[in-house]
Enzyme design. Sequence first.
Site, mmCIF file in Angstrom:
data_model
loop_
_atom_site.group_PDB
_atom_site.id
_atom_site.type_symbol
_atom_site.label_atom_id
_atom_site.label_comp_id
_atom_site.label_asym_id
_atom_site.label_seq_id
_atom_site.Cartn_x
_atom_site.Cartn_y
_atom_site.Cartn_z
ATOM 1 N N ASP A 141 5.897 -59.464 0.519
ATOM 2 C CA ASP A 141 5.034 -59.772 -0.770
ATOM 3 C C ASP A 141 5.930 -61.243 -1.301
ATOM 4 O O ASP A 141 6.982 -61.078 -1.548
ATOM 5 C CB ASP A 141 5.092 -58.876 -1.503
ATOM 6 N N TYR A 143 5.736 -65.035 -3.922
ATOM 7 C CA TYR A 143 5.979 -65.016 -5.529
ATOM 8 C C TYR A 143 5.516 -66.296 -5.515
ATOM 9 O O TYR A 143 6.218 -67.570 -6.306
ATOM 10 C CB TYR A 143 7.470 -64.616 -5.695
ATOM 11 N N HIS A 148 2.842 -67.455 -12.771
ATOM 12 C CA HIS A 148 3.462 -66.140 -12.820
ATOM 13 C C HIS A 148 4.987 -66.157 -12.985
ATOM 14 O O HIS A 148 5.450 -65.355 -13.894
ATOM 15 C CB HIS A 148 2.785 -65.359 -11.573
ATOM 16 N N ARG A 157 14.206 -64.328 -19.670
ATOM 17 C CA ARG A 157 14.920 -65.405 -20.173
ATOM 18 C C ARG A 157 14.357 -66.377 -20.561
ATOM 19 O O ARG A 157 13.766 -67.457 -20.199
ATOM 20 C CB ARG A 157 15.596 -66.184 -18.660
ATOM 21 N N GLU A 212 -1.571 -56.061 -9.758
ATOM 22 C CA GLU A 212 -1.070 -57.690 -9.490
ATOM 23 C C GLU A 212 -2.101 -58.025 -8.668
ATOM 24 O O GLU A 212 -2.513 -57.670 -7.305
ATOM 25 C CB GLU A 212 0.295 -57.907 -8.877
ATOM 26 N N GLU A 214 -3.790 -60.451 -5.984
ATOM 27 C CA GLU A 214 -3.235 -61.363 -5.037
ATOM 28 C C GLU A 214 -4.089 -61.616 -3.688
ATOM 29 O O GLU A 214 -5.113 -60.676 -3.861
ATOM 30 C CB GLU A 214 -1.961 -60.776 -4.543
ATOM 31 N N ASP A 246 -1.496 -55.275 -5.465
ATOM 32 C CA ASP A 246 0.053 -54.854 -5.463
ATOM 33 C C ASP A 246 0.191 -53.984 -6.442
ATOM 34 O O ASP A 246 0.982 -54.522 -7.682
ATOM 35 C CB ASP A 246 0.980 -56.288 -5.201
ATOM 36 N N ARG A 250 5.722 -50.786 -13.906
ATOM 37 C CA ARG A 250 6.915 -51.743 -14.916
ATOM 38 C C ARG A 250 7.880 -51.042 -15.244
ATOM 39 O O ARG A 250 8.953 -51.788 -15.061
ATOM 40 C CB ARG A 250 6.011 -52.437 -15.697
ATOM 41 N N GLN A 253 10.214 -50.531 -12.164
ATOM 42 C CA GLN A 253 10.833 -51.881 -11.714
ATOM 43 C C GLN A 253 11.778 -52.186 -12.739
ATOM 44 O O GLN A 253 12.925 -52.729 -12.215
ATOM 45 C CB GLN A 253 9.541 -52.694 -11.816
ATOM 46 N N TYR A 257 15.333 -52.866 -10.327
ATOM 47 C CA TYR A 257 15.275 -53.969 -9.751
ATOM 48 C C TYR A 257 16.537 -54.712 -9.491
ATOM 49 O O TYR A 257 16.604 -55.528 -8.681
ATOM 50 C CB TYR A 257 14.170 -55.077 -10.414
ATOM 51 N N LYS A 266 6.916 -50.409 -6.350
ATOM 52 C CA LYS A 266 5.880 -51.206 -5.723
ATOM 53 C C LYS A 266 5.410 -50.239 -4.386
ATOM 54 O O LYS A 266 4.339 -50.577 -3.838
ATOM 55 C CB LYS A 266 6.455 -52.757 -5.070
ATOM 56 N N THR A 270 -0.409 -50.267 -2.012
ATOM 57 C CA THR A 270 -0.907 -51.440 -2.009
ATOM 58 C C THR A 270 -2.409 -51.533 -1.470
ATOM 59 O O THR A 270 -2.661 -50.939 -0.388
ATOM 60 C CB THR A 270 -0.260 -52.528 -1.045
ATOM 61 N N THR A 373 1.202 -62.662 -7.312
ATOM 62 C CA THR A 373 0.327 -62.443 -8.456
ATOM 63 C C THR A 373 -0.182 -64.181 -8.602
ATOM 64 O O THR A 373 0.492 -64.912 -8.869
ATOM 65 C CB THR A 373 1.074 -62.093 -9.437
ATOM 66 N N GLU A 387 1.485 -59.585 -17.824
ATOM 67 C CA GLU A 387 1.405 -61.101 -18.580
ATOM 68 C C GLU A 387 0.245 -60.986 -19.650
ATOM 69 O O GLU A 387 0.329 -61.683 -20.813
ATOM 70 C CB GLU A 387 0.992 -62.034 -17.527
HETATM 71 CA CA CA Z 1 3.317 -58.821 -5.943
#
Ligand code: CA
Length: 438
Positions: A141, A143, A148, A157, A212, A214, A246, A250, A253, A257, A266, A270, A373, A387
């Site tokens: 997968d 990104y 996104h 951040r 997600e 995609e 996907d 959360r 994750q 992660y 994940k 899928t 995504t 989001e």
């Molecule tokens: Ca993804």
Amino acid sequence: MTAYPLDHTHDTNAYGWPTGAEDPQTDFPIQNLPFCSFAVGMEPFRLGVGIGRMIFDITAAEQAGFFPEGLEAELAACRSGRLNAFMALGPASWRRMRHALFELLSLATLGQKRTDMATTCLFPMAAARFDVPVTIGDYTDFYASIDHATNVGAMFRPDNPLLPNYKWVPIGYHGRASSVAVADQVRRPHGQTKRPDDAEPSYGPCRQLDWELELGFFVGTGNAPGHPIAIGAAHQHLFGATLLNDWSARDMQAWEYQPLGPFLAKSFLTTLSPWVVTMDALAPFRVPARPRADGDPAPLPYLSDADDQSAGGFGIDVTVELRSTQMREKGEEFDTIATTDFSHMYWTAAQMLAHHASNGCDMRSGDLFGSGTISTPDPSAVGSLLELTKRGQAPITLSSGETRSFLVDGDEVRMTGRAVREGYRAIGFGAARSIVVG
Ligand code: CA
């Protein structure tokens, strides 16, 4: 000669004869001819192509002798019910098969032959079961949406949302192939989570289940180990595209992660649309790669190709819709939650494939990679609840008056995609659709 040729199979004035093929709203006009693996009743899965509201059974058509001579290798490769062997034959074979299918299903086909084919080779989509039409050896997968990556990065951040490597490297991670499925249910995963105020983590049902939105790309022909795929040739290695959800836990994750990235958040499922839309069918919908902003670095030479920059993107609208238990029980339709556009992606599919093989890693027929995504600069046109709800802080309101920060049991998620361009027949991807169960 252009790298992405169009021919008579893209002619907007061509029509198919099977039921529903003339409908301007269909995802499956004769210009599309996407592949699926389908079964009717207790019969085994076999390969077909979608047209109108029907599936054309490739193996039944071969057995009945409808195909012209010269397609022996292609038809033999299709008998297994999976696309891998056919994909491994390469672009010339893919195009030969497309042309033959177009010939058989076009209005120009003679009446008696049509009647015979309708009797032996056509099945209503509504009566079929579907499976993933490819044996997927490896799933990765990416990104590739900078919007996104920026949206998600800003949650962690705020001052520095994009990491310094993003504009240089198509970021990805190795996913799990066994749980890629055409599935009408998504079972809420259990896992380890830790809320900020918890002293210790605990194991239990995910409380922040998300989608997600995609696209997935299937590798048609691979490369030998140690021999990267040149960026200028990468498009010839790609067979087709599908919708990909996907599913993401959360809360799991967030806890797991660091430092190695997504894992159990994940890998539980899928979901794909049953249909693989070929790159040949998508050729009219190519658009320039997203222009890089002033000050962004140019892609390194192994990711840079003039044809790919001028036509390596795709203008595909993808939509996610949601329906709650309450809405379903009242007979209400889905709410459209977001529509986004694949043309905003920062990296092209060819760049993702070339990068994947750039270290000498061998790609194989049937490998699948997700785009990441699909979000856009518009905050309402983004591909995840994470989001849309600002990580659950700003719930969305459904037409029923219910609110959602993340998915609850009984929620039904439907993803669709459509490629539209003036002067061409629009084509679609069918739907990836699943209900959340506890
Ligand atoms: Ca993804």
